[in-house]
Design a protein around this motif. Sequence first.
Motif, mmCIF file in Angstrom:
data_model
loop_
_atom_site.group_PDB
_atom_site.id
_atom_site.type_symbol
_atom_site.label_atom_id
_atom_site.label_comp_id
_atom_site.label_asym_id
_atom_site.label_seq_id
_atom_site.Cartn_x
_atom_site.Cartn_y
_atom_site.Cartn_z
ATOM 1 N N LYS A 1 -17.012 -9.956 -15.209
ATOM 2 C CA LYS A 1 -16.636 -11.286 -14.749
ATOM 3 C C LYS A 1 -16.867 -11.466 -13.264
ATOM 4 O O LYS A 1 -17.225 -12.541 -12.819
ATOM 5 N N ILE B 1 -25.986 -3.942 -22.164
ATOM 6 C CA ILE B 1 -25.745 -4.617 -20.892
ATOM 7 C C ILE B 1 -24.311 -5.105 -20.890
ATOM 8 O O ILE B 1 -23.843 -5.713 -21.860
ATOM 9 N N VAL B 2 -23.611 -4.810 -19.804
ATOM 10 C CA VAL B 2 -22.226 -5.244 -19.637
ATOM 11 C C VAL B 2 -22.189 -6.223 -18.465
ATOM 12 O O VAL B 2 -22.545 -5.866 -17.347
ATOM 13 N N LYS B 3 -21.782 -7.450 -18.761
ATOM 14 C CA LYS B 3 -21.679 -8.482 -17.726
ATOM 15 C C LYS B 3 -20.216 -8.614 -17.317
ATOM 16 O O LYS B 3 -19.411 -9.187 -18.046
ATOM 17 N N GLY C 1 -20.825 -8.379 -11.556
ATOM 18 C CA GLY C 1 -22.243 -8.451 -11.865
ATOM 19 C C GLY C 1 -22.583 -7.819 -13.206
ATOM 20 O O GLY C 1 -21.719 -7.562 -14.040
ATOM 21 N N LYS C 2 -23.862 -7.551 -13.383
ATOM 22 C CA LYS C 2 -24.392 -7.047 -14.648
ATOM 23 C C LYS C 2 -24.833 -5.599 -14.474
ATOM 24 O O LYS C 2 -25.512 -5.264 -13.508
ATOM 25 N N PHE C 3 -24.445 -4.747 -15.446
ATOM 26 C CA PHE C 3 -24.756 -3.321 -15.405
ATOM 27 C C PHE C 3 -25.225 -2.862 -16.786
ATOM 28 O O PHE C 3 -24.856 -3.445 -17.796
ATOM 29 N N THR C 4 -26.002 -1.773 -16.816
ATOM 30 C CA THR C 4 -26.348 -1.158 -18.094
ATOM 31 C C THR C 4 -25.465 0.070 -18.306
ATOM 32 O O THR C 4 -25.042 0.724 -17.344
ATOM 33 N N PRO D 1 -16.161 -7.991 -20.430
ATOM 34 C CA PRO D 1 -16.225 -9.145 -21.330
ATOM 35 C C PRO D 1 -15.321 -8.925 -22.550
ATOM 36 O O PRO D 1 -15.220 -7.805 -23.065
#
Length: 189
Positions: free
Chosen positions: A25, A21-23, A28-31, A84
């Motif tokens: 800044k 999971i990549v959040k 939003g959040k993506f896989t 991140p």
Amino acid sequence: MKAWRKIKMEIENYEVGDQIIVKFKDLGKFTATAQRVYEDGKTLFLFDNCVAKHEMNENNSNAGGFYKSDLCKWMNTELVKSFPVKLLDRMIYTDKEHECLLRIPTRKEMFGEDGNSQNYEPDLGEQFELMKDRKNRVCSLPNGEYAWYWLMNKYIRSSSRFASVFGDGSAYGTGASSSTGVRPAFLIR
């Protein structure tokens, strides 16, 4: 009844199909899913969905290919700032010559060789194993809308088109000034 269950766990080495999971800044959040694992442990990840829409080149040209495009510049100067820090510290160049941390997939990585391959600039990759299943080529935009998205290869019979993936996961070509989905790939150690 049997069911497949995903679990979160600490690992030493990634395998094709592993997801992270990549959040971002501000996006939003993506896989992202591991598409290729190299012998030295480096792993190439591809986002499961598009993170944004962007034109390849505002001037509707494919001159210089992906690495000289507005999209490549935007991805490696602006989009990369949203990653991140913990992930940025592990990322390595996907292309050392152009000093790019981010890229998009090639036509061959998504579709392998097919009858239309000769119409696009060649690439040396192999089809990602997971992309042999069409459903893995289908993705959406952050708003949930099915997305067309860019591929790296320019169309050699046109001065304005690049390879792309249609919303149903099939091969397509799109004019460089179109605002189309961006499905980034990145390499980590």
